[in-house]
Design a protein around this motif. Structure first.
Motif, PDB file in Angstrom:
ATOM      1  N   GLN A 142       2.088   1.682  -3.492  1.00 12.25           N
ATOM      2  CA  GLN A 142       1.008   2.202  -4.330  1.00 12.25           C
ATOM      3  C   GLN A 142       0.850   3.710  -4.104  1.00 12.25           C
ATOM      4  OE1 GLN A 142      -2.026  -0.382  -2.781  1.00 12.25           O
ATOM      5  NE2 GLN A 142      -1.751  -1.928  -4.371  1.00 12.25           N
TER       6      GLN A 142
ATOM      7  N   ASP B 222      -4.953  -0.750  -3.517  1.00 14.65           N
ATOM      8  CA  ASP B 222      -5.651  -1.907  -4.085  1.00 14.65           C
ATOM      9  C   ASP B 222      -5.418  -3.113  -3.177  1.00 14.65           C
ATOM     10  OD1 ASP B 222      -6.032  -4.373  -5.581  1.00 14.65           O
ATOM     11  OD2 ASP B 222      -6.014  -3.170  -7.420  1.00 14.65           O
ATOM     12  N   GLU B 223      -6.483  -3.573  -2.527  1.00 13.59           N
ATOM     13  CA  GLU B 223      -6.381  -4.689  -1.577  1.00 13.59           C
ATOM     14  C   GLU B 223      -5.953  -5.989  -2.237  1.00 13.59           C
ATOM     15  OE1 GLU B 223      -6.496  -4.763   1.767  1.00 13.59           O
ATOM     16  OE2 GLU B 223      -6.657  -2.592   1.663  1.00 13.59           O
ATOM     17  N   GLU B 224      -6.517  -6.288  -3.387  1.00 12.46           N
ATOM     18  CA  GLU B 224      -6.182  -7.549  -4.062  1.00 12.46           C
ATOM     19  C   GLU B 224      -4.707  -7.563  -4.468  1.00 12.46           C
ATOM     20  OE1 GLU B 224      -7.440 -10.240  -7.926  1.00 12.46           O
ATOM     21  OE2 GLU B 224      -8.829  -8.695  -7.214  1.00 12.46           O
ATOM     22  N   GLU B 225      -4.230  -6.466  -5.008  1.00 10.39           N
ATOM     23  CA  GLU B 225      -2.820  -6.372  -5.392  1.00 10.39           C
ATOM     24  C   GLU B 225      -1.917  -6.509  -4.159  1.00 10.39           C
ATOM     25  OE1 GLU B 225       0.221  -3.379  -7.767  1.00 10.39           O
ATOM     26  OE2 GLU B 225      -1.733  -2.620  -7.153  1.00 10.39           O
TER      27      GLU B 225
ATOM     28  N   ARG C  30      -1.062   5.898  -6.891  1.00  9.82           N
ATOM     29  CA  ARG C  30      -2.183   5.037  -7.275  1.00  9.82           C
ATOM     30  C   ARG C  30      -3.123   4.818  -6.103  1.00  9.82           C
ATOM     31  NH1 ARG C  30      -1.098  -0.162  -8.981  1.00  9.82           N
ATOM     32  NH2 ARG C  30       0.716  -0.414  -7.658  1.00  9.82           N
ATOM     33  N   GLU C  31      -4.315   4.350  -6.411  1.00 13.63           N
ATOM     34  CA  GLU C  31      -5.280   3.958  -5.387  1.00 13.63           C
ATOM     35  C   GLU C  31      -4.737   2.744  -4.631  1.00 13.63           C
ATOM     36  OE1 GLU C  31      -8.513   5.124  -4.674  1.00 13.63           O
ATOM     37  OE2 GLU C  31      -8.120   6.825  -5.995  1.00 13.63           O
TER      38      GLU C  31
ATOM     39  N   HIS D  67       0.839  -1.204   0.000  1.00 11.78           N
ATOM     40  CA  HIS D  67       0.000   0.000   0.000  1.00 11.78           C
ATOM     41  C   HIS D  67       0.873   1.253   0.000  1.00 11.78           C
ATOM     42  CE1 HIS D  67      -3.731  -2.044   0.142  1.00 11.78           C
ATOM     43  NE2 HIS D  67      -3.704  -2.385   1.429  1.00 11.78           N
TER      44      HIS D  67
END
Length: 122
Positions: free
Chosen positions: A89, A97-100, A94-95, A86
């Motif tokens: 990111q 992203d939990e999945e990433e 960037r936003e 995070h």
């Protein structure tokens, strides 16, 4: 003696810095005695990254793993990797992203174990 973190977490920090460098600096806080962290938006988990502070907060006592110290350490490493993603990111604009972040943490933990980084002593 004052101990800031154990050797496994120290190795995880070194691994992340060497293999996944990011621009900027992030501060890590391990909350010993806490089994969860509440983020500013009210969600609870084992860790959180707060972009405005550039801080990662990790719970130091994961409840379901208390009986196995090594598994607890590795769960903390996995959570650190998730929150570090995070941070990366955020540095990239960037936003979050939990999945990433979850995929990154899984990959980091697997590589960390494969390299034998989880065999350190406290």
């Amino acid at each position: 003696m004052i101990v800031l973190f154990n050797d496994t977490i120290h190795q995880a920090i070194k691994y992340l810095e060497e293999n996944h460098p990011a621009e900027g600096k992030v501060y890590l806080h391990i909350a010993e005695g806490f089994d969860c962290i509440e983020s500013p938006d009210g969600q609870k988990g084992f860790g959180c990254y707060i972009p405005a502070e550039k801080c990662i907060y990790l719970a130091g006592d994961l409840p379901e793993l208390e009986e196995d110290a090594k598994e607890t350490e590795l769960a903390i490493v996995e959570t650190l990797a998730h929150e570090y993603k995070h941070f990366m990111q955020h540095c990239e604009g960037r936003e979050l992203d939990e999945e990433e972040a979850e995929n990154f943490a899984t990959q980091v933990l697997a590589d960390f174990r494969k390299r034998g980084c989880d065999n350190g002593n406290d």
